[in-house]
Design an enzyme around this catalytic site. Structure first.
Site, PDB file in Angstrom:
ATOM      1  CD  GLN A 108       6.241  17.224   9.304  1.00 18.69           C
ATOM      2  OE1 GLN A 108       6.751  16.748  10.313  1.00 18.69           O
ATOM      3  NE2 GLN A 108       5.654  16.484   8.383  1.00 18.69           N
ATOM      4  CD  GLU A 117      20.705  -4.131 -23.860  1.00 21.16           C
ATOM      5  OE1 GLU A 117      20.446  -4.737 -22.794  1.00 21.16           O
ATOM      6  OE2 GLU A 117      20.301  -4.524 -24.965  1.00 21.16           O
ATOM      7  N   GLY A 150       3.104  10.638  -3.515  1.00 15.58           N
ATOM      8  CA  GLY A 150       1.697  11.011  -3.543  1.00 15.58           C
ATOM      9  C   GLY A 150       1.107  10.895  -4.934  1.00 15.58           C
ATOM     10  CE1 TYR A 153      -4.354  19.258  -2.005  1.00 14.77           C
ATOM     11  CE2 TYR A 153      -3.473  20.328  -3.981  1.00 14.77           C
ATOM     12  CZ  TYR A 153      -4.393  19.492  -3.386  1.00 14.77           C
ATOM     13  OH  TYR A 153      -5.373  18.879  -4.143  1.00 14.77           O
ATOM     14  N   GLY A 154       1.915  19.592  -1.158  1.00 13.98           N
ATOM     15  CA  GLY A 154       3.073  19.470  -2.027  1.00 13.98           C
ATOM     16  C   GLY A 154       3.245  18.067  -2.573  1.00 13.98           C
ATOM     17  CG  HIS A 172       9.014  10.900   6.991  1.00 14.11           C
ATOM     18  ND1 HIS A 172       9.621   9.662   7.050  1.00 14.11           N
ATOM     19  CD2 HIS A 172      10.005  11.770   6.645  1.00 14.11           C
ATOM     20  CE1 HIS A 172      10.896   9.790   6.743  1.00 14.11           C
ATOM     21  NE2 HIS A 172      11.146  11.056   6.503  1.00 14.11           N
ATOM     22  CG  ASP A 203      10.886   6.888   4.103  1.00 15.85           C
ATOM     23  OD1 ASP A 203      10.232   6.334   3.212  1.00 15.85           O
ATOM     24  OD2 ASP A 203      11.112   8.115   4.102  1.00 15.85           O
TER      25      ASP A 203
END
Length: 360
Positions: free
Chosen positions: A103, A244, A153, A38-39, A124, A208
């Site tokens: 993970q 700018e 997210g 839950y990050g 991912h 990615d």
């Protein structure tokens, strides 16, 4: 499934018109979607699914900041919020949304709960593509697929609440049940995707990692820093240099690009700006092309993934990260940015409104 043709190159895409939310709800009606982590992606994906009527639960460490955040977001301990292992047991679809390093660490626990017929969902391609480095090798009797929103997210959630959608890629690594395709597309719709385009795990992670290090984050910061430095050395004030370099791009020009493309943005700028941009863009392309080629090769050979694993798995990773982010935050350019942002009309109005409320 629709097909898009880009100059002879066909792509498979799925839109919300051809795969509406009602169809996604029907596909997922008997699933328990367990969001693990839950990050960064977890809150947006979990909340969007919840609001879309999907049976979603969250798995997180109890008494952690993220557990408390899930509670604040409306997930109820013992009903829709559980310790990680209980969520893994309950879930039929495991949305594995922890960081890549996390993970790897949790994989032995996840693996033992991947019973036949379940689905392992990623956002991912990292863990699967670089499995020689990560050790993430799923059992053969579960579906394995990904939905990768093309943004954070936070953006996914904000756009969902605005009635919009963030485009996502999807890929199937393993179809054990024969239903992986309808499962992954249904989940892609449920998390709030605008449309889904097909890829594979390897291409997803290669593009990615290249994008994050390139135009999405790394290259853009490098270009910002270089132009700002030149303007400051030539006597321009911090406010002028920042406006700018960053403010005009993000507040005025990029919304025009998002609306109708780069050519349309050029057409809606002064003729002097048009001429200069058309004269100089190829020089920047030629200057950076070797860097992007080197970057892609570093991704494809596994150098970038190994560096990420080695760095992000260190116990003092967060402390070292904060030092590097502080360097950016404390730089003159981004301090100027903080001041410039505070002067935007919408940010000026908020303190005045608050003061009026206090006075009343």
């Amino acid at each position: 499934m629709a097909k898009l043709n880009f100059g002879g190159v066909e792509e498979n895409v799925v839109t919300r018109e051809e795969f509406p939310l009602a169809k996604a709800q029907a596909v997922l009606k008997n699933e328990v979607v367990a969001v693990i982590g839950y990050g960064v992606q977890g809150p947006g994906q979990a909340l969007n699914q919840k609001d879309n009527g999907i049976n979603v639960i969250v798995g997180q460490r109890k008494n952690s900041k993220t557990w408390d955040k899930a509670v604040r977001d409306g997930f109820v301990p013992g009903e829709t919020l559980f310790e990680i292992e209980e969520a893994l047991q309950r879930g039929t679809v495991i949305c594995y949304l922890l960081s890549d390093a996390a993970q790897i660490a949790l994989w032995p626990t996840v693996q033992k709960h991947l019973t036949p017929g379940k689905a392992l969902y990623f956002s991912h391609g990292f863990g699967i593509t670089f499995n020689e480095q990560t050790g993430i090798v799923p059992p053969k009797d579960v579906d394995v697929f990904l939905v990768a929103p093309k943004g954070s997210g936070t953006s996914l959630r904000r756009m969902f609440l605005q009635g919009r959608g963030l485009n996502s890629s999807y890929a199937i690594f393993q179809d054990a049940t024969g239903k992986a395709k309808e499962r992954v597309i249904a989940l892609g719709i449920a998390v709030g995707s605008g449309y889904l385009f097909e890829t594979d795990f390897r291409k997803e992670v290669y593009s990615d990692l290249t994008g994050e290090r390139g135009t999405l984050m790394g290259a853009i910061q490098g270009i910002f820093a270089a132009q700002y430095e030149v303007l400051r050395k030539k006597g321009h004030t911090p406010s002028e240099a920042f406006n700018e370099t960053v403010e005009e791009l993000t507040q005025s020009l990029m919304p025009l690009v998002a609306e109708n493309g780069m050519d349309w943005m050029y057409a809606n700028c002064s003729t002097t700006a048009q001429r200069g941009a058309l004269d100089w863009w190829k020089k920047f392309r030629d200057a950076t092309l070797p860097v992007f080629t080197e970057l892609y090769e570093s991704v494809a050979t596994g150098k970038e993934s190994q560096r990420s694993i080695d760095s992000n798995s260190q116990p003092d990773y967060r402390e070292k990260l904060e030092v590097e982010l502080k360097e950016l935050r404390d730089s003159e350019m981004w301090q100027a940015g903080k001041t410039v942002r505070s002067l935007r009309p919408e940010n000026q109005a908020a303190p005045a409104k608050k003061a009026a409320e206090v006075a009343n």
